[in-house]
Design a protein around this motif. Structure first.
Motif, mmCIF file in Angstrom:
data_model
loop_
_atom_site.group_PDB
_atom_site.id
_atom_site.type_symbol
_atom_site.label_atom_id
_atom_site.label_comp_id
_atom_site.label_asym_id
_atom_site.label_seq_id
_atom_site.Cartn_x
_atom_site.Cartn_y
_atom_site.Cartn_z
ATOM 1 N N THR A 1 0.844 -1.189 0.000
ATOM 2 C CA THR A 1 0.000 0.000 0.000
ATOM 3 C C THR A 1 0.881 1.242 0.000
ATOM 4 O O THR A 1 1.834 1.335 0.766
ATOM 5 N N LYS A 2 0.561 2.205 -0.850
ATOM 6 C CA LYS A 2 1.315 3.459 -0.908
ATOM 7 C C LYS A 2 0.661 4.444 0.056
ATOM 8 O O LYS A 2 -0.553 4.659 0.011
ATOM 9 N N VAL A 3 1.474 5.038 0.948
ATOM 10 C CA VAL A 3 0.951 5.925 1.979
ATOM 11 C C VAL A 3 1.757 7.216 2.060
ATOM 12 O O VAL A 3 2.876 7.298 1.554
ATOM 13 N N ILE A 4 1.160 8.216 2.718
ATOM 14 C CA ILE A 4 1.846 9.465 3.052
ATOM 15 C C ILE A 4 1.776 9.605 4.558
ATOM 16 O O ILE A 4 0.708 9.476 5.164
ATOM 17 N N THR A 5 2.924 9.876 5.191
ATOM 18 C CA THR A 5 2.946 10.074 6.641
ATOM 19 C C THR A 5 2.480 11.487 6.977
ATOM 20 O O THR A 5 2.347 12.333 6.095
ATOM 21 N N THR A 6 2.255 11.732 8.252
ATOM 22 C CA THR A 6 1.818 13.062 8.674
ATOM 23 C C THR A 6 2.890 14.120 8.438
ATOM 24 O O THR A 6 2.592 15.298 8.343
ATOM 25 N N SER A 7 4.147 13.693 8.305
ATOM 26 C CA SER A 7 5.228 14.642 8.031
ATOM 27 C C SER A 7 5.460 14.836 6.537
ATOM 28 O O SER A 7 6.323 15.604 6.145
ATOM 29 N N GLY A 8 4.709 14.111 5.694
ATOM 30 C CA GLY A 8 4.805 14.295 4.254
ATOM 31 C C GLY A 8 5.685 13.283 3.554
ATOM 32 O O GLY A 8 5.916 13.394 2.352
ATOM 33 N N GLN A 9 6.192 12.299 4.242
ATOM 34 C CA GLN A 9 7.045 11.269 3.636
ATOM 35 C C GLN A 9 6.157 10.277 2.882
ATOM 36 O O GLN A 9 5.198 9.760 3.426
ATOM 37 N N VAL A 10 6.506 9.993 1.636
ATOM 38 C CA VAL A 10 5.750 9.053 0.809
ATOM 39 C C VAL A 10 6.518 7.742 0.763
ATOM 40 O O VAL A 10 7.733 7.727 0.587
ATOM 41 N N GLY A 11 5.803 6.644 0.919
ATOM 42 C CA GLY A 11 6.452 5.345 0.877
ATOM 43 C C GLY A 11 5.466 4.222 0.636
ATOM 44 O O GLY A 11 4.247 4.429 0.645
ATOM 45 N N ILE A 12 6.009 3.040 0.423
ATOM 46 C CA ILE A 12 5.207 1.840 0.211
ATOM 47 C C ILE A 12 5.378 0.949 1.432
ATOM 48 O O ILE A 12 6.498 0.703 1.885
ATOM 49 N N VAL A 13 4.252 0.463 1.967
ATOM 50 C CA VAL A 13 4.281 -0.364 3.177
ATOM 51 C C VAL A 13 4.951 -1.690 2.855
ATOM 52 O O VAL A 13 4.577 -2.380 1.903
ATOM 53 N N GLU A 14 5.967 -2.029 3.645
ATOM 54 C CA GLU A 14 6.668 -3.307 3.501
ATOM 55 C C GLU A 14 6.238 -4.298 4.569
ATOM 56 O O GLU A 14 6.071 -5.475 4.308
ATOM 57 N N GLU A 15 6.081 -3.788 5.801
ATOM 58 C CA GLU A 15 5.755 -4.665 6.923
ATOM 59 C C GLU A 15 4.931 -3.881 7.942
ATOM 60 O O GLU A 15 5.149 -2.693 8.152
ATOM 61 N N VAL A 16 3.960 -4.570 8.576
ATOM 62 C CA VAL A 16 3.122 -3.941 9.589
ATOM 63 C C VAL A 16 3.244 -4.752 10.872
ATOM 64 O O VAL A 16 2.994 -5.953 10.884
#
Length: 162
Positions: A54-69
């Motif tokens: 899943t592609k997400v944006i953090t509250t600080s604006g960092q964009v990334g793809i979820v690898e592990e939860v």
């Protein structure tokens, strides 16, 4: 001399006028807490639905793809081979994945918009050229070498000399 005491006129409903502001304040506090509760629930639902890929944006604006939860942390891949751990609460929102149908529709809309913009530019250029031709025919511009009646500006002085 006889003084007669007349009763003062009452405003009537004195109790309701005191309660009305209190009721309004309590209502505003309830509405604001309800809105915040909905936002917290929506955030909790977003975090609970996180899955790898899943592609997400953090509250600080960092964009990334979820690898592990994990229970508390989410590992995001922010670049090729660069993994970073974030607290689950730091996930701001999920970026929806674009499908090929949506991409094709967007490209068709962009092409149509480009054609419309190009047509509008050509029409605007034609109108400007016609307006310039009309102005040249009707406006009498004095020669540059002609003497002007008023060469001095009419602005007041900015300082005084002593």
């Amino acid at each position: 001399m006889v003084l007669i005491a007349a009763p003062m006129a009452s405003s009537g409903g004195g109790g309701i006028t005191l309660l009305l502001p209190l009721i309004l304040i309590v209502g505003m506090i309830w509405f604001m807490s309800r809105t915040q509760r909905k936002q917290r629930q929506r955030q909790a639902d977003t975090v609970a639905a996180l899955q790898p890929g899943t592609k997400v944006i953090t509250t600080s604006g960092q964009v990334g793809i979820v690898e592990e939860v994990d229970d508390e942390y989410v590992t995001l891949e922010i670049s090729d081979g660069v993994l970073v751990q974030f607290v689950k609460a730091a996930i701001g929102r999920v970026i929806p994945e674009e499908t090929e149908d949506a991409t094709a529709t967007d490209e068709a809309a962009d092409d149509a918009a480009d054609e419309t913009a190009a047509d509008a530019e050509v029409k605007t250029d034609d109108v400007k050229a016609e307006a310039k031709a009309d102005v040249k025919d009707t406006v009498d511009v004095p020669d540059a070498g002609a003497e002007k009646a008023q060469d001095k500006s009419k602005l007041p002085p900015t300082h005084t000399e002593n």
